[in-house]
Design an enzyme around this catalytic site. Structure first.
Site, PDB file in Angstrom:
ATOM      1  CE  LYS A  22      -1.927   1.731   4.036  1.00 30.95           C
ATOM      2  NZ  LYS A  22      -1.731   3.184   4.136  1.00 30.95           N
ATOM      3  CG  ASN A  23       2.344   2.702   3.550  1.00 30.63           C
ATOM      4  OD1 ASN A  23       1.163   2.956   3.296  1.00 30.63           O
ATOM      5  ND2 ASN A  23       2.796   2.578   4.788  1.00 30.63           N
ATOM      6  CB  CYS A 115      -4.750   5.813  10.785  1.00 29.07           C
ATOM      7  SG  CYS A 115      -5.365   4.272  10.146  1.00 29.07           S
ATOM      8  NE  ARG A 120      -0.515  10.087  10.436  1.00 28.71           N
ATOM      9  CZ  ARG A 120      -0.776   9.073   9.631  1.00 28.71           C
ATOM     10  NH1 ARG A 120      -1.964   8.559   9.584  1.00 28.71           N
ATOM     11  NH2 ARG A 120       0.156   8.575   8.859  1.00 28.71           N
ATOM     12  CG  ASP A 303       2.644   1.467   9.425  1.00 27.46           C
ATOM     13  OD1 ASP A 303       2.223   2.329  10.216  1.00 27.46           O
ATOM     14  OD2 ASP A 303       2.759   1.674   8.199  1.00 27.46           O
ATOM     15  NE  ARG A 395      -7.182   4.109   5.530  1.00 32.64           N
ATOM     16  CZ  ARG A 395      -6.182   4.479   6.321  1.00 32.64           C
ATOM     17  NH1 ARG A 395      -6.346   4.479   7.618  1.00 32.64           N
ATOM     18  NH2 ARG A 395      -5.028   4.856   5.822  1.00 32.64           N
TER      19      ARG A 395
HETATM   20  C1  UD1 Z   1       4.001   6.899   6.481  1.00 34.48           C
HETATM   21  C2  UD1 Z   1       3.172   5.680   6.222  1.00 34.48           C
HETATM   22  C3  UD1 Z   1       2.552   5.178   7.524  1.00 34.48           C
HETATM   23  C4  UD1 Z   1       3.633   4.967   8.574  1.00 34.48           C
HETATM   24  C5  UD1 Z   1       4.519   6.198   8.722  1.00 34.48           C
HETATM   25  C6  UD1 Z   1       5.726   5.983   9.632  1.00 34.48           C
HETATM   26  C7  UD1 Z   1       2.318   6.003   3.958  1.00 34.48           C
HETATM   27  C8  UD1 Z   1       1.127   6.235   3.099  1.00 34.48           C
HETATM   28  N1  UD1 Z   1       2.101   6.000   5.285  1.00 34.48           N
HETATM   29  O1  UD1 Z   1       3.125   7.893   7.001  1.00 34.48           O
HETATM   30  O2  UD1 Z   1       1.882   3.953   7.259  1.00 34.48           O
HETATM   31  O3  UD1 Z   1       3.018   4.698   9.814  1.00 34.48           O
HETATM   32  O4  UD1 Z   1       5.030   6.595   7.426  1.00 34.48           O
HETATM   33  O5  UD1 Z   1       6.487   4.914   9.178  1.00 34.48           O
HETATM   34  O6  UD1 Z   1       3.419   5.750   3.489  1.00 34.48           O
HETATM   35  N2  UD1 Z   1       5.687  14.457  11.196  1.00 34.48           N
HETATM   36  C9  UD1 Z   1       5.782  15.796  11.556  1.00 34.48           C
HETATM   37  N3  UD1 Z   1       5.635  16.727  10.572  1.00 34.48           N
HETATM   38  C10 UD1 Z   1       5.428  16.382   9.261  1.00 34.48           C
HETATM   39  C11 UD1 Z   1       5.345  15.018   8.905  1.00 34.48           C
HETATM   40  C12 UD1 Z   1       5.491  14.064   9.919  1.00 34.48           C
HETATM   41  O7  UD1 Z   1       5.973  16.147  12.726  1.00 34.48           O
HETATM   42  O8  UD1 Z   1       5.321  17.283   8.417  1.00 34.48           O
HETATM   43  C13 UD1 Z   1       5.827  13.443  12.258  1.00 34.48           C
HETATM   44  C14 UD1 Z   1       4.568  12.556  12.377  1.00 34.48           C
HETATM   45  O9  UD1 Z   1       3.593  13.164  13.204  1.00 34.48           O
HETATM   46  C15 UD1 Z   1       5.168  11.308  12.991  1.00 34.48           C
HETATM   47  C16 UD1 Z   1       6.537  11.206  12.312  1.00 34.48           C
HETATM   48  O10 UD1 Z   1       6.840  12.535  11.864  1.00 34.48           O
HETATM   49  O11 UD1 Z   1       5.347  11.479  14.375  1.00 34.48           O
HETATM   50  C17 UD1 Z   1       6.619  10.255  11.148  1.00 34.48           C
HETATM   51  O12 UD1 Z   1       5.589  10.573  10.212  1.00 34.48           O
HETATM   52  P1  UD1 Z   1       5.764  10.290   8.649  1.00 34.48           P
HETATM   53  O13 UD1 Z   1       6.998   9.482   8.426  1.00 34.48           O
HETATM   54  O14 UD1 Z   1       5.615  11.561   7.918  1.00 34.48           O
HETATM   55  O15 UD1 Z   1       4.512   9.392   8.358  1.00 34.48           O
HETATM   56  P2  UD1 Z   1       3.577   9.419   7.077  1.00 34.48           P
HETATM   57  O16 UD1 Z   1       4.377   9.743   5.868  1.00 34.48           O
HETATM   58  O17 UD1 Z   1       2.353  10.189   7.382  1.00 34.48           O
END
Ligand code: UD1
Length: 416
Positions: A22-23, A115, A120, A303, A395
């Site tokens: 998915k990711n 989720c 986030r 995850d 999902r």
């Molecule tokens: C992706 C994955 C998700 C997985 C996550 C962490 C997809 C579609 N989803 O989510 O399944 O759980 O990586 O491996 O690929 N953060 C900030 N600011 C930002 C962005 C992130 O503070 O602008 C924080 C988030 O709140 C979290 C951490 O960074 O604490 C990691 O998030 P991130 O790696 O961005 O996760 P996603 O890309 O949303």
């Protein structure tokens, strides 16, 4: 409204093939709009996040098809505004901003959904955009971007973010000169997105390491691509076998991608062995307790934290699970306690005292991976478990009940 009804206590046996992740598929679909030419993506799971992403691509003007696990995207895009309802449905809508800006320079999106596992924020994405010379305005819950003045940049991310790394890689693909992303995420899905972009004609080096360099090109072309297998689905089935016992062959798995999970089971008497592009798993007795601290790849993935909490609930001994990535990712714990688990939560740490078998109960999935954990707990429990809220599970797991039935589990989807 649908539910899973699970008869617990069956050992798992047989084989199943894991489809593309998915990711991996979601960012690749976003990247597919970087060309007008036809892109064909093979081995895609039929899950609601991917169906929603295709709806968004259609609304931007792209043409898409999805048949027999093959998705095609063609025609490029003419619209830069992502429909609000769709954006609230999937978080991946945020990493459409990068390719939309690269292609048509203007984009508008509502703050993304996904989720409910923590705050986030998307500040790392927006900070990176601003460093690329993109004007970003935040207004009434919308993000409005203008990339007329986009230029290359040297971007240092304060925190590792998978989505931001992907977004910035796509945004910079046509920008003249070299853009660097430092403290980049190293997840296999990042490397896979880079491989896809390179197949389309992009110039990207270093994906999978801390520093990624993107050298701007004039245009990208269509291609055929097969994404990497879903390491989280593979990990979930590994956890299911650990709970239920049994002998299972998972086909199409990259062993290295799930090694951080396998290593947690090294004290247990089990066999987990790579065989070509498959893994053979055999559990004959109760798993032993383990400790987990979630971190970005290659450490233990957030995850998989919930599914391993379900394993820990049945293990011999006490496991300590620490979640460092998301703030509120222990929602499954209350439901597992309903099934007889002994779990104490202290901030970002869960102390899980293994009780052997759980008992069947009526439980509710509140999010994707936590929902999967409840299904696993039900498979190993004494008696019948019903899991509500399974739209969350849909999902990320294609016909989860069919995959598990193939492995001799007793699980049925019922419509209410
Ligand atoms: C992706 C994955 C998700 C997985 C996550 C962490 C997809 C579609 N989803 O989510 O399944 O759980 O990586 O491996 O690929 N953060 C900030 N600011 C930002 C962005 C992130 O503070 O602008 C924080 C988030 O709140 C979290 C951490 O960074 O604490 C990691 O998030 P991130 O790696 O961005 O996760 P996603 O890309 O949303």
């Amino acid at each position: 409204m649908e539910k899973f009804v699970i008869g617990g206590g069956h050992r798992l046996c047989g084989s199943t093939r894991i489809k593309g992740g998915k990711n991996a598929v979601l960012p690749i679909l976003a990247a597919a709009i970087l060309t007008d030419e036809k892109v064909t993506i093979h081995d895609c799971p039929d899950i609601s996040d991917i169906r929603n992403m295709l709806k968004i691509l259609n609304s931007l003007g792209a043409r898409t098809t999805f048949e027999n696990s093959v998705i095609t995207v063609s025609g490029g895009i003419s619209v830069g505004e992502i429909p609000t309802e769709a954006a609230k449905e999937i978080r991946s809508s945020v990493f459409l901003l990068g390719p939309i800006l690269a292609r048509i320079k203007k984009a508008k999106v509502a703050y993304p959904g996904g989720c409910d596992i923590g705050l986030r924020p998307i500040d790392i994405h927006l900070k990176g955009f601003r460093e690329l010379g993109i004007e970003v305005t935040e207004q009434n819950g919308y993000i409005i971007c203008d990339a007329s003045g986009i230029r290359c940049a040297d971007i240092q991310s304060d925190k590792v973010s998978v989505g931001a790394t992907e977004n910035l890689m796509m945004a910079a693909v046509f920008t003249k000169g070299s853009t660097f992303i430092r403290n980049a995420a190293k997840e296999p899905e990042i490397e896979d997105l880079a491989s896809f972009l390179v197949k389309m004609g992009a110039k990207i080096k270093g994906a999978g390491s801390d520093v990624i360099e993107i050298r701007g090109v004039d245009c990208l072309h269509g291609c055929d691509y097969t994404p990497i297998p879903d390491r989280i689905v593979a990990g979930t089935l590994l956890a299911a076998t650990a709970i239920c016992g049994g002998d299972v062959l998972l086909e199409n798995v990259v062993y290295e991608h799930i090694f951080s999970l396998v290593s947690k089971l090294s004290k247990s008497s089990c066999l987990i062995k790579p065989v070509c592009d498959s893994i053979y798993i055999s559990f004959k007795s109760r798993v032993r307790a383990f400790d987990i601290v979630t971190h970005p790849y290659p450490a233990f993935p957030t995850d998989m934290q919930s599914q391993f909490m379900a394993v820990a609930a049945t293990a011999a001994g006490t496991s300590i699970i620490t979640e460092t990535v998301f703030e509120t990712r222990f929602k499954q714990a209350g439901q597992l306690i309903k099934m007889g688990a002994d779990i104490t939560l202290r901030g970002d740490t869960a102390i899980v005292r293994g009780v052997g078998r759980l008992s069947g109960a009526e439980v509710t999935a509140c999010e994707l991976r936590g929902g999967a954990a409840l299904v696993l707990a039900g498979l190993g429990a004494e008696g019948v478990t019903t899991v509500d809220g399974i739209r969350h599970i849909d999902r990320g797991y294609e016909s989860f009940e069919k995959t598990l039935t193939q492995l001799q589990a007793d699980i049925t989807r019922i419509c209410l």
